[in-house]
Design a protein around this motif. Structure first.
Motif, mmCIF file in Angstrom:
data_model
loop_
_atom_site.group_PDB
_atom_site.id
_atom_site.type_symbol
_atom_site.label_atom_id
_atom_site.label_comp_id
_atom_site.label_asym_id
_atom_site.label_seq_id
_atom_site.Cartn_x
_atom_site.Cartn_y
_atom_site.Cartn_z
ATOM 1 N N TRP A 50 14.788 5.107 1.133
ATOM 2 C CA TRP A 50 13.580 4.049 0.688
ATOM 3 C C TRP A 50 12.766 4.310 -0.263
ATOM 4 O O TRP A 50 11.899 3.999 -1.170
ATOM 5 C CB TRP A 50 12.976 3.579 1.906
ATOM 6 N N ARG A 51 12.366 5.996 -0.142
ATOM 7 C CA ARG A 51 11.317 6.397 -0.684
ATOM 8 C C ARG A 51 12.105 7.007 -2.166
ATOM 9 O O ARG A 51 10.742 6.824 -2.207
ATOM 10 C CB ARG A 51 11.611 8.386 0.293
ATOM 11 N N ALA A 52 12.930 6.655 -2.126
ATOM 12 C CA ALA A 52 13.889 7.119 -3.705
ATOM 13 C C ALA A 52 13.132 6.169 -4.609
ATOM 14 O O ALA A 52 12.240 6.323 -5.715
ATOM 15 C CB ALA A 52 15.061 6.639 -3.648
ATOM 16 N N ASP A 53 13.186 4.803 -4.379
ATOM 17 C CA ASP A 53 13.132 4.005 -5.112
ATOM 18 C C ASP A 53 11.424 3.580 -5.085
ATOM 19 O O ASP A 53 10.797 2.759 -6.397
ATOM 20 C CB ASP A 53 13.550 1.968 -4.460
ATOM 21 N N TRP A 54 10.609 3.833 -4.047
ATOM 22 C CA TRP A 54 9.717 3.767 -4.055
ATOM 23 C C TRP A 54 8.848 5.098 -5.210
ATOM 24 O O TRP A 54 7.757 4.706 -5.460
ATOM 25 C CB TRP A 54 8.812 4.077 -2.860
ATOM 26 N N ALA A 55 9.284 6.204 -5.374
ATOM 27 C CA ALA A 55 8.758 7.008 -5.537
ATOM 28 C C ALA A 55 9.070 7.081 -7.590
ATOM 29 O O ALA A 55 8.124 6.971 -7.959
ATOM 30 C CB ALA A 55 9.598 8.593 -5.778
ATOM 31 N N ALA A 56 9.850 5.849 -7.884
ATOM 32 C CA ALA A 56 10.343 5.725 -9.102
ATOM 33 C C ALA A 56 9.602 4.906 -9.403
ATOM 34 O O ALA A 56 8.825 4.535 -10.124
ATOM 35 C CB ALA A 56 11.446 5.013 -8.877
ATOM 36 N N LEU A 57 8.927 3.691 -8.076
ATOM 37 C CA LEU A 57 7.720 2.679 -8.968
ATOM 38 C C LEU A 57 6.470 3.385 -8.884
ATOM 39 O O LEU A 57 6.015 2.535 -9.622
ATOM 40 C CB LEU A 57 7.280 1.789 -7.385
ATOM 41 N N LEU A 58 6.284 4.661 -8.241
ATOM 42 C CA LEU A 58 5.255 5.702 -8.593
ATOM 43 C C LEU A 58 4.975 6.131 -10.077
ATOM 44 O O LEU A 58 4.029 6.295 -10.764
ATOM 45 C CB LEU A 58 4.622 6.287 -7.358
ATOM 46 N N GLU A 59 5.960 6.325 -10.116
ATOM 47 C CA GLU A 59 5.954 7.143 -11.163
ATOM 48 C C GLU A 59 5.754 6.209 -12.495
ATOM 49 O O GLU A 59 5.191 6.257 -13.445
ATOM 50 C CB GLU A 59 7.318 8.129 -11.348
ATOM 51 N N GLY A 60 6.357 5.115 -12.322
ATOM 52 C CA GLY A 60 6.377 3.761 -13.453
ATOM 53 C C GLY A 60 5.016 3.349 -13.559
ATOM 54 O O GLY A 60 4.446 3.260 -14.299
ATOM 55 N N GLU A 61 4.432 3.380 -12.613
ATOM 56 C CA GLU A 61 3.073 2.622 -12.643
ATOM 57 C C GLU A 61 1.973 3.994 -12.349
ATOM 58 O O GLU A 61 -0.250 3.739 -12.363
ATOM 59 C CB GLU A 61 2.531 2.168 -11.179
ATOM 60 N N GLY A 62 1.834 5.165 -12.632
ATOM 61 C CA GLY A 62 1.229 6.231 -12.713
ATOM 62 C C GLY A 62 0.572 6.519 -11.691
ATOM 63 O O GLY A 62 -1.092 6.768 -11.453
ATOM 64 N N VAL A 63 0.741 6.436 -10.369
ATOM 65 C CA VAL A 63 0.164 7.024 -9.497
ATOM 66 C C VAL A 63 1.327 7.686 -8.761
ATOM 67 O O VAL A 63 1.894 8.274 -7.729
ATOM 68 C CB VAL A 63 0.499 5.571 -7.873
ATOM 69 N N THR A 64 0.465 8.872 -7.890
ATOM 70 C CA THR A 64 0.414 9.454 -7.473
ATOM 71 C C THR A 64 0.979 9.634 -5.652
ATOM 72 O O THR A 64 -0.358 9.362 -5.022
ATOM 73 C CB THR A 64 -0.494 10.842 -7.038
ATOM 74 N N GLU A 65 1.033 10.323 -5.210
ATOM 75 C CA GLU A 65 2.159 9.908 -3.477
ATOM 76 C C GLU A 65 0.590 10.277 -3.070
ATOM 77 O O GLU A 65 0.086 11.399 -3.126
ATOM 78 C CB GLU A 65 3.382 10.263 -3.719
ATOM 79 N N GLY A 66 0.562 9.847 -2.003
ATOM 80 C CA GLY A 66 -0.602 10.232 -1.010
ATOM 81 C C GLY A 66 -2.755 9.742 -1.328
ATOM 82 O O GLY A 66 -2.986 9.971 -0.799
ATOM 83 N N ALA A 67 -2.592 9.377 -3.040
ATOM 84 C CA ALA A 67 -4.237 9.221 -3.177
ATOM 85 C C ALA A 67 -4.353 7.911 -3.014
ATOM 86 O O ALA A 67 -3.255 7.084 -2.609
ATOM 87 C CB ALA A 67 -3.604 9.055 -4.852
ATOM 88 N N PRO A 68 -5.364 7.470 -3.250
ATOM 89 C CA PRO A 68 -5.758 6.603 -2.443
ATOM 90 C C PRO A 68 -5.032 5.047 -2.857
ATOM 91 O O PRO A 68 -4.632 3.926 -2.918
ATOM 92 C CB PRO A 68 -7.073 5.610 -2.982
ATOM 93 N N GLU A 69 -4.857 5.193 -4.394
ATOM 94 C CA GLU A 69 -4.418 4.319 -5.195
ATOM 95 C C GLU A 69 -3.033 3.260 -4.962
ATOM 96 O O GLU A 69 -2.614 2.596 -5.217
ATOM 97 C CB GLU A 69 -3.869 4.455 -6.869
ATOM 98 N N GLU A 70 -2.475 4.428 -4.104
ATOM 99 C CA GLU A 70 -0.665 4.045 -3.009
ATOM 100 C C GLU A 70 -1.102 3.293 -2.889
ATOM 101 O O GLU A 70 0.178 1.898 -2.336
ATOM 102 C CB GLU A 70 -0.041 5.411 -2.532
ATOM 103 N N ARG A 71 -1.838 3.373 -1.223
ATOM 104 C CA ARG A 71 -2.292 2.246 -1.069
ATOM 105 C C ARG A 71 -2.694 0.758 -0.946
ATOM 106 O O ARG A 71 -1.964 -0.254 -1.201
ATOM 107 C CB ARG A 71 -3.227 2.384 0.857
#
Length: 218
Positions: A50-71
């Motif tokens: 699950w995390r691998a796909d979510w990390a790819a989505l975060l990278e594509g959207e320019g969002v940092t893991e753990g940042a408010p933008e992630e939620r």
């Protein structure tokens, strides 16, 4: 927000390689997955897909893991059109969003929570509406096992026990047949959890011999 892929219903859970066999967990000592989600190591090994796909989505959207933008991204994923993202991303977004009614992880609340019930119904709509081969039977079983175990307190004990025992083999690529599932659950109802836990495959669990006093007479 731009969808993760132009293809409808992009597949999920395929970035990391699966283990070639069920192996003992170095932390809890049981087969990897049987300690999910309480054993940290089991949870890490299972959630990596699950995390691998979510990390790819975060990278594509320019969002940092753990940042408010992630939620915020998680909320957008849940509101997006069905099939715009991998099923793994939909599941992970549900983990990041707290149910507004029961205040638990979205989709894990009691059956009477309408918000959790609706989210869970939308989750499985992905499986039913996806194009053929987008999700394999094994991937559906893996998703079902994890969803059940994350909401174990609101699921039947026999169902939870079935997925608890089966997850290590599902993680390694096996898929329980309907017959195997019936046999394993029958053994669970006969209080044979220890016998099942010693088996080294789904097949071995399913073919346990019936107890003498439970064998039907000719």
């Amino acid at each position: 927000m731009v969808p993760t892929m132009a293809q409808p219903y992009p597949p999920g859970g395929r970035l990391p390689a699966r283990p070639d066999a069920a192996k003992p967990c170095p932390a809890c000592g049981d087969l990897v997955g049987r300690g999910y989600p309480t054993c940290v190591t089991c949870a890490d090994r299972v959630d990596t897909y699950w995390r691998a796909d979510w990390a790819a989505l975060l990278e594509g959207e320019g969002v940092t893991e753990g940042a408010p933008e992630e939620r915020e991204l998680a909320t957008l994923v849940l509101a997006d059109d069905l099939g715009a993202h991998p099923w793994t991303c939909l599941d992970w977004a549900m983990r990041l969003v707290t149910c507004p009614l029961c205040r638990t992880e979205l989709g894990t609340g009691n059956p009477g929570c309408m918000s959790c019930a609706n989210a869970d119904q939308n989750r499985w709509a992905w499986d039913h509406a996806a194009v053929p081969k987008t999700m394999t039977r094994n991937e559906h079983a893996l998703r079902l096992a994890v969803a059940t175990l994350r909401a174990a307190r609101h699921r039947r004990k026999s169902v939870v026990a079935f997925w608890h025992l089966s997850l290590p083999f599902v993680l390694a690529g096996a898929t329980p047949t309907a017959r195997q599932a019936r046999r394993i659950r029958t053994h669970l109802l006969a209080n044979r959890h220890e016998d099942l836990a010693e088996a080294d495959s789904l097949t071995a669990m399913a073919i346990l011999p019936d107890l003498p006093w439970r064998t039907p007479t000719p």
